[in-house]
Write a protein that holds these residues in place. Structure first.
Motif, PDB file in Angstrom:
ATOM      1  N   ASP A  48       0.958  -1.119  -0.062  1.00 37.45           N
ATOM      2  CA  ASP A  48      -0.025   0.184   0.021  1.00 37.45           C
ATOM      3  C   ASP A  48       0.804   1.173   0.173  1.00 37.45           C
ATOM      4  O   ASP A  48       1.530   1.424   0.941  1.00 37.45           O
ATOM      5  CB  ASP A  48      -1.028  -0.058   1.201  1.00 37.45           C
ATOM      6  CG  ASP A  48      -1.985   1.035   1.252  1.00 37.45           C
ATOM      7  OD1 ASP A  48      -2.011   1.920   0.294  1.00 37.45           O
ATOM      8  OD2 ASP A  48      -2.982   0.890   1.900  1.00 37.45           O
ATOM      9  N   ARG A  74      -0.018   4.339  -0.164  1.00 34.61           N
ATOM     10  CA  ARG A  74      -0.524   5.514   0.517  1.00 34.61           C
ATOM     11  C   ARG A  74       0.103   6.016   1.825  1.00 34.61           C
ATOM     12  O   ARG A  74       0.671   4.852   2.677  1.00 34.61           O
ATOM     13  CB  ARG A  74      -2.100   5.298   0.761  1.00 34.61           C
ATOM     14  CG  ARG A  74      -3.043   5.098  -0.545  1.00 34.61           C
ATOM     15  CD  ARG A  74      -4.432   4.958   0.077  1.00 34.61           C
ATOM     16  NE  ARG A  74      -4.676   3.385   0.524  1.00 34.61           N
ATOM     17  CZ  ARG A  74      -5.407   3.294   1.397  1.00 34.61           C
ATOM     18  NH1 ARG A  74      -6.524   3.663   1.453  1.00 34.61           N
ATOM     19  NH2 ARG A  74      -5.583   1.700   1.877  1.00 34.61           N
ATOM     20  N   ARG A  75       0.073   7.221   2.615  1.00 36.76           N
ATOM     21  CA  ARG A  75       0.223   7.379   3.652  1.00 36.76           C
ATOM     22  C   ARG A  75      -0.336   6.861   4.858  1.00 36.76           C
ATOM     23  O   ARG A  75      -1.644   6.386   4.614  1.00 36.76           O
ATOM     24  CB  ARG A  75       0.330   8.985   3.930  1.00 36.76           C
ATOM     25  CG  ARG A  75       1.400   9.658   2.727  1.00 36.76           C
ATOM     26  CD  ARG A  75       1.159  11.295   3.309  1.00 36.76           C
ATOM     27  NE  ARG A  75       0.024  11.693   3.150  1.00 36.76           N
ATOM     28  CZ  ARG A  75      -0.575  13.127   3.498  1.00 36.76           C
ATOM     29  NH1 ARG A  75       0.222  13.782   4.246  1.00 36.76           N
ATOM     30  NH2 ARG A  75      -1.751  13.462   3.411  1.00 36.76           N
ATOM     31  N   ARG A  76       0.383   6.412   5.865  1.00 36.36           N
ATOM     32  CA  ARG A  76      -0.608   5.760   6.680  1.00 36.36           C
ATOM     33  C   ARG A  76      -1.480   6.664   7.541  1.00 36.36           C
ATOM     34  O   ARG A  76      -2.694   5.951   7.946  1.00 36.36           O
ATOM     35  CB  ARG A  76       0.444   5.274   7.983  1.00 36.36           C
ATOM     36  CG  ARG A  76       1.408   4.163   7.448  1.00 36.36           C
ATOM     37  CD  ARG A  76       2.141   3.473   8.753  1.00 36.36           C
ATOM     38  NE  ARG A  76       2.951   2.341   8.226  1.00 36.36           N
ATOM     39  CZ  ARG A  76       2.376   1.221   8.166  1.00 36.36           C
ATOM     40  NH1 ARG A  76       1.312   0.792   8.678  1.00 36.36           N
ATOM     41  NH2 ARG A  76       3.193   0.010   7.908  1.00 36.36           N
ATOM     42  N   GLN A  77      -1.418   7.958   7.561  1.00 40.83           N
ATOM     43  CA  GLN A  77      -2.482   8.687   8.232  1.00 40.83           C
ATOM     44  C   GLN A  77      -3.577   8.735   7.197  1.00 40.83           C
ATOM     45  O   GLN A  77      -3.519   9.238   5.944  1.00 40.83           O
ATOM     46  CB  GLN A  77      -1.901  10.101   8.289  1.00 40.83           C
ATOM     47  CG  GLN A  77      -2.735  11.195   9.011  1.00 40.83           C
ATOM     48  CD  GLN A  77      -2.032  12.377   9.095  1.00 40.83           C
ATOM     49  OE1 GLN A  77      -0.951  12.850   8.572  1.00 40.83           O
ATOM     50  NE2 GLN A  77      -2.902  13.538   9.691  1.00 40.83           N
ATOM     51  N   ARG A 131      -5.693   6.258   6.450  1.00 39.13           N
ATOM     52  CA  ARG A 131      -6.038   4.943   5.734  1.00 39.13           C
ATOM     53  C   ARG A 131      -7.304   4.486   6.528  1.00 39.13           C
ATOM     54  O   ARG A 131      -7.234   3.535   7.438  1.00 39.13           O
ATOM     55  CB  ARG A 131      -5.018   3.883   5.708  1.00 39.13           C
ATOM     56  CG  ARG A 131      -3.889   4.249   4.984  1.00 39.13           C
ATOM     57  CD  ARG A 131      -2.795   2.959   4.653  1.00 39.13           C
ATOM     58  NE  ARG A 131      -1.365   3.415   4.359  1.00 39.13           N
ATOM     59  CZ  ARG A 131      -0.379   2.466   4.222  1.00 39.13           C
ATOM     60  NH1 ARG A 131      -0.780   1.330   4.883  1.00 39.13           N
ATOM     61  NH2 ARG A 131       0.528   2.852   3.765  1.00 39.13           N
ATOM     62  N   PRO A 142      -8.544  -0.459   4.374  1.00 41.54           N
ATOM     63  CA  PRO A 142      -7.521  -1.259   4.014  1.00 41.54           C
ATOM     64  C   PRO A 142      -7.364  -1.709   2.382  1.00 41.54           C
ATOM     65  O   PRO A 142      -8.350  -2.021   1.788  1.00 41.54           O
ATOM     66  CB  PRO A 142      -7.781  -2.421   4.800  1.00 41.54           C
ATOM     67  CG  PRO A 142      -8.426  -2.168   5.854  1.00 41.54           C
ATOM     68  CD  PRO A 142      -9.616  -1.365   5.347  1.00 41.54           C
ATOM     69  N   LYS A 192     -13.127  -1.987   8.741  1.00 37.08           N
ATOM     70  CA  LYS A 192     -13.123  -1.710  10.067  1.00 37.08           C
ATOM     71  C   LYS A 192     -14.466  -1.566  10.547  1.00 37.08           C
ATOM     72  O   LYS A 192     -15.404  -0.986   9.450  1.00 37.08           O
ATOM     73  CB  LYS A 192     -12.319  -0.579  10.261  1.00 37.08           C
ATOM     74  CG  LYS A 192     -10.629  -0.328  10.198  1.00 37.08           C
ATOM     75  CD  LYS A 192     -10.062   0.723  10.260  1.00 37.08           C
ATOM     76  CE  LYS A 192      -8.606   0.714   9.995  1.00 37.08           C
ATOM     77  NZ  LYS A 192      -7.970   1.996  10.188  1.00 37.08           N
TER      78      LYS A 192
END
Length: 379
Positions: A20, A22-25, A27, A30, A70
């Motif tokens: 992935d 993308r930035r973790r912030q 997300r 998933p 989630k």
């Protein structure tokens, strides 16, 4: 004859391996869960991103938890998923398509077909941008896609060479159309321990002329070595094949043109007519070469079958993607190749489950909500 080893694939687990970027912030969704939802939608017959997302939204309650979303989240919107696919490195999805390379059935496959394809809906007439092009590798007998490479700047040969680097072709025959069979491609296949079988046309210049003249001298008026007839779609097609070993021509082509390994040369004549007519209304002739560094030469029926299977990939893979999955009509460009790879994964699942007619697989997936999920866990 050896017995194939049936290897099951957990696609949901394979999707977890896709990186992935993308930035973790921020997300919220998933990556593996999003890709799993899109593939499930394709298994249920959806082909466009909007259609896939609509299907996911309608089945969100039963899919969210099993796919790993989630708790408490709603289905992702179009812009979010478009951005995820746009940022996704195309090579990342190749690892999922490549999962089929490790299966016993593909390892036992004698021939791979490589061909180019346009994503016609991605063409932009107003801005003059041509349609995206991809080169696809498929297992001939199974009809599953093993890899796909975007042809940057419309360079199909460069894309093919990149694809060949990833494919385990040792001991296999690679079949190609005239536009992809070049001296460099032939050399690469030989160096990787494979053999090539393909057409020579006008784009090969003097090589085609030399082989055609040699065949005329060698074959004369001899009857064909192999003949086959097909009746389908309201017409009859007759294919005649002439094959001859080419040891002396092999040395000449290598010395004069740097074209190595030509062990067999052949001529193919295809004739077609409507079922209601007595005379052939269309006729085409091709010059064909088989190249290898091995000592074993295939028989005339074997070579003829490989050519026939190569042409059939047009119907079994490309026609299905264009018509059943609507790929030709889909206008996506920024995510066009990513969507094509997801459709190929869906097609592979359906083929692996034994459905000859792909819409039957779509109906089977739609009949039971949990069936598609079960397929992704073990196919």
């Amino acid at each position: 004859m050896g017995v194939s080893t049936i290897t099951t694939i957990n696609l949901l687990a394979k999707l977890q391996e896709v990186p992935d970027v993308r930035r973790r912030q921020g997300r919220l969704y998933p990556l593996a869960s999003v890709l799993g939802m899109l593939i499930l939608a394709a298994l249920n017959g959806e082909s466009s991103l909007r259609g896939m997302l609509g299907w996911g939204e309608r089945h969100w309650q039963e899919l969210a938890r099993p796919l790993g979303f989630k708790g408490g989240t709603s289905a992702p919107v179009y812009g979010t998923v478009w951005r995820i696919l746009h940022l996704l490195p195309l090579a990342a999805l190749e690892s999922v398509l490549g999962a089929w390379l490790a299966t016993g059935e593909v390892k036992d496959e004698a021939a791979l077909a490589l061909d180019g394809k346009q994503l016609r809906g991605s063409k932009r007439r107003e801005s003059g941008l041509p349609a995206l092009q991809v080169v696809t590798a498929a297992a001939q007998g199974l009809g599953v896609v093993l890899g796909q490479e975007l042809a940057e700047h419309q360079d199909d040969v460069a894309a093919l060479l990149a694809l060949l680097e990833r494919l385990p072709i040792q001991g296999k025959v690679v079949t190609l159309d005239a536009g992809l069979l070049t001296r460099e491609v032939a050399q690469t296949i030989l160096e990787k321990g494979g053999a090539y079988l393909g057409l020579l046309k006008g784009n090969h210049g003097e090589v085609t002329t030399a082989v055609a003249y040699w065949l005329e001298v060698q074959l004369g008026t001899a009857p064909p070595d192999y003949v086959e007839m097909d009746k389908r779609h309201g017409r009859v097609e007759k294919r005649e094949y002439w094959w001859t070993a080419s040891a002396e021509l092999e040395a000449y082509l290598a010395q004069e043109y740097g074209w190595e390994g030509v062990r067999l040369c052949g001529r193919v004549r295809r004739q077609r007519r409507p079922l209601t007519a007595d005379e052939w209304t269309a006729s085409e002739e091709y010059v064909v070469v088989y190249g290898s560094r091995g000592s074993h030469l295939p028989t005339a029926p074997q070579c003829s079958q490989w050519l026939r299977e190569h042409w059939s990939i047009e119907n079994r893979v490309f026609w299905v993607l264009d018509v059943t999955y609507g790929e030709d009509r889909n206008p996506a460009r920024g995510i066009g190749v990513a969507l094509s790879k997801l459709r190929c994964i869906s097609l592979n699942v359906i083929r692996r489950l034994g459905y000859r007619y792909v819409p039957d697989g779509h109906r089977a997936a739609a009949a039971l909500p949990d069936r598609g999920l079960a397929w992704l866990r073990s196919v």
